[in-house]
Motif scaffolding. Structure first.
Motif, PDB file in Angstrom:
ATOM      1  N   PHE A   6       3.960  10.004   2.225  1.00  0.00           N
ATOM      2  CA  PHE A   6       2.997   8.990   1.783  1.00  0.00           C
ATOM      3  C   PHE A   6       3.709   7.848   1.058  1.00  0.00           C
ATOM      4  O   PHE A   6       3.371   6.672   1.233  1.00  0.00           O
ATOM      5  N   ARG A   7       4.714   8.178   0.259  1.00  0.00           N
ATOM      6  CA  ARG A   7       5.478   7.129  -0.433  1.00  0.00           C
ATOM      7  C   ARG A   7       6.243   6.280   0.585  1.00  0.00           C
ATOM      8  O   ARG A   7       6.367   5.048   0.405  1.00  0.00           O
ATOM      9  N   ALA A   8       6.752   6.922   1.628  1.00  0.00           N
ATOM     10  CA  ALA A   8       7.493   6.178   2.652  1.00  0.00           C
ATOM     11  C   ALA A   8       6.589   5.199   3.393  1.00  0.00           C
ATOM     12  O   ALA A   8       7.058   4.153   3.885  1.00  0.00           O
ATOM     13  N   LEU A   9       5.291   5.514   3.447  1.00  0.00           N
ATOM     14  CA  LEU A   9       4.322   4.626   4.091  1.00  0.00           C
ATOM     15  C   LEU A   9       3.792   3.574   3.115  1.00  0.00           C
ATOM     16  O   LEU A   9       2.878   2.817   3.466  1.00  0.00           O
TER      17      LEU A   9
ATOM     18  N   GLU B 242      -7.205  10.598   7.259  1.00  0.00           N
ATOM     19  CA  GLU B 242      -7.966  11.840   7.355  1.00  0.00           C
ATOM     20  C   GLU B 242      -6.992  13.007   7.184  1.00  0.00           C
ATOM     21  O   GLU B 242      -6.021  13.119   7.932  1.00  0.00           O
ATOM     22  N   ILE B 243      -7.255  13.856   6.203  1.00  0.00           N
ATOM     23  CA  ILE B 243      -6.370  14.988   5.931  1.00  0.00           C
ATOM     24  C   ILE B 243      -7.162  16.280   6.131  1.00  0.00           C
ATOM     25  O   ILE B 243      -8.167  16.510   5.447  1.00  0.00           O
TER      26      ILE B 243
ATOM     27  N   ALA C 282      -4.316  12.074  12.572  1.00  0.00           N
ATOM     28  CA  ALA C 282      -4.704  10.744  13.055  1.00  0.00           C
ATOM     29  C   ALA C 282      -3.594   9.713  12.851  1.00  0.00           C
ATOM     30  O   ALA C 282      -3.501   8.739  13.601  1.00  0.00           O
ATOM     31  N   ILE C 283      -2.753   9.940  11.838  1.00  0.00           N
ATOM     32  CA  ILE C 283      -1.644   9.003  11.612  1.00  0.00           C
ATOM     33  C   ILE C 283      -0.305   9.676  11.914  1.00  0.00           C
ATOM     34  O   ILE C 283       0.754   9.177  11.537  1.00  0.00           O
ATOM     35  N   GLY C 284      -0.364  10.812  12.592  1.00  0.00           N
ATOM     36  CA  GLY C 284       0.845  11.471  13.075  1.00  0.00           C
ATOM     37  C   GLY C 284       1.687  12.154  12.017  1.00  0.00           C
ATOM     38  O   GLY C 284       2.906  12.282  12.186  1.00  0.00           O
ATOM     39  N   LEU C 285       1.075  12.630  10.933  1.00  0.00           N
ATOM     40  CA  LEU C 285       1.829  13.307   9.878  1.00  0.00           C
ATOM     41  C   LEU C 285       1.558  14.808   9.898  1.00  0.00           C
ATOM     42  O   LEU C 285       0.397  15.241   9.958  1.00  0.00           O
TER      43      LEU C 285
END
Length: 276
Positions: free
Chosen positions: A106-109, A191-192, A60-63
């Protein structure tokens, strides 16, 4: 000494006697219950932890993530259960460690913390009344993501009660896929989706279903004799009995009575000395 003072001392002694005898009775009964084994503990639970590998993504967040995620599933299903009986685990928890590349992204975000829930799928098969797929919703408290090192999220929940089958065998609980629904400290939903990696044993618990104890039944007996039976105190012999608990119950009752008598006699002696 005045009459009223003597009356007060007498009343004090009587109250003291009641307190001592009450304590004696409690001690004696406790000793009897311990010996007779009236206190019965519940079935032993076998705490287990199963470490599994997952492939995860946050579409959903493109990861997308290449490094595997590690998940430790903790349960405490009982080691055994009688056929036809209910059993469950007091908890169904998952300790989720994100892969290295996921932690970096996640840290980069600028994700500093998150909270939410995890829907964890699992299956129960074998010696159960209703084999099939299950799921448990686990709670994720507010979890801080460290600036360096592994990102670990603890999710805690419970398992659904199970009903053992009517025949002996083994009930097996196996982990499946899961989905985490999280909200970051900045309010962004994440969402993971995680899929169990192939080629591993996903068993998180095995319950040995044993044969149920036969129900007691009384066979028809012959007509009772017209001569009335004379009852009396139970007789303990050196030989075995049909029920090994009878002797233990009699001994426990005797010890309880003896404890009350001995401690009560000691209290009476102390009171007599006090009157002199």
């Amino acid at each position: 000494m005045s009459r009223s003072t003597g009356h007060e001392q007498g009343a004090s002694r009587r109250h003291g006697t009641q307190r001592v005898l009450g304590a004696c009775g409690a001690l004696g009964v406790a000793a009897g219950l311990t010996i007779t084994g009236i206190a019965v503990s519940g079935p032993a639970h076998a705490a287990t932890t199963t470490k599994l590998a997952y492939t995860c993504s946050a579409p959903a967040i493109g990861l997308t993530f290449s490094d595997p995620w590690s998940v430790s599933v903790q349960t405490d299903y009982p080691a055994t259960a009688p056929a036809g009986a209910s059993f469950t685990s007091t908890h169904f928890d998952a300790s989720v460690t994100a892969g290295d590349d996921a932690a970096t992204q996640f840290r980069a975000l600028a994700v500093n913390s998150w909270s939410g829930s995890v829907k964890f799928s699992y299956a129960v098969s074998g010696a159960v009344a209703s084999p099939g797929d299950r799921s448990s919703t686990l709670t994720v408290p507010t979890t801080t993501l460290p600036a360096t090192g592994p990102v670990v999220t603890e999710a805690k929940g419970a398992a659904a009660p199970e009903h053992a089958g009517d025949k002996p065998g083994t009930a097996t609980v196996t982990a499946g896929d899961f989905k985490a629904s999280l909200t970051t400290d900045s309010g962004v939903p994440v969402e993971i989706d995680c899929t169990l990696a192939a080629g591993q044993d996903a068993t998180v618990a095995s319950v040995d279903v044993t044969a149920a104890s036969p129900s007691s039944s009384t066979s028809p007996s012959s007509s009772p004799s017209s001569t009335s039976a004379t009852t009396g105190p139970p007789i303990i012999t050196d030989g075995g009995t049909s029920n090994g608990n009878d002797t233990g119950i009699l001994i426990g009752a005797g010890v309880a009575a003896a404890g009350v008598a001995v401690l009560g006699a000691g209290a009476a002696r102390r009171l007599r000395v006090g009157r002199k």
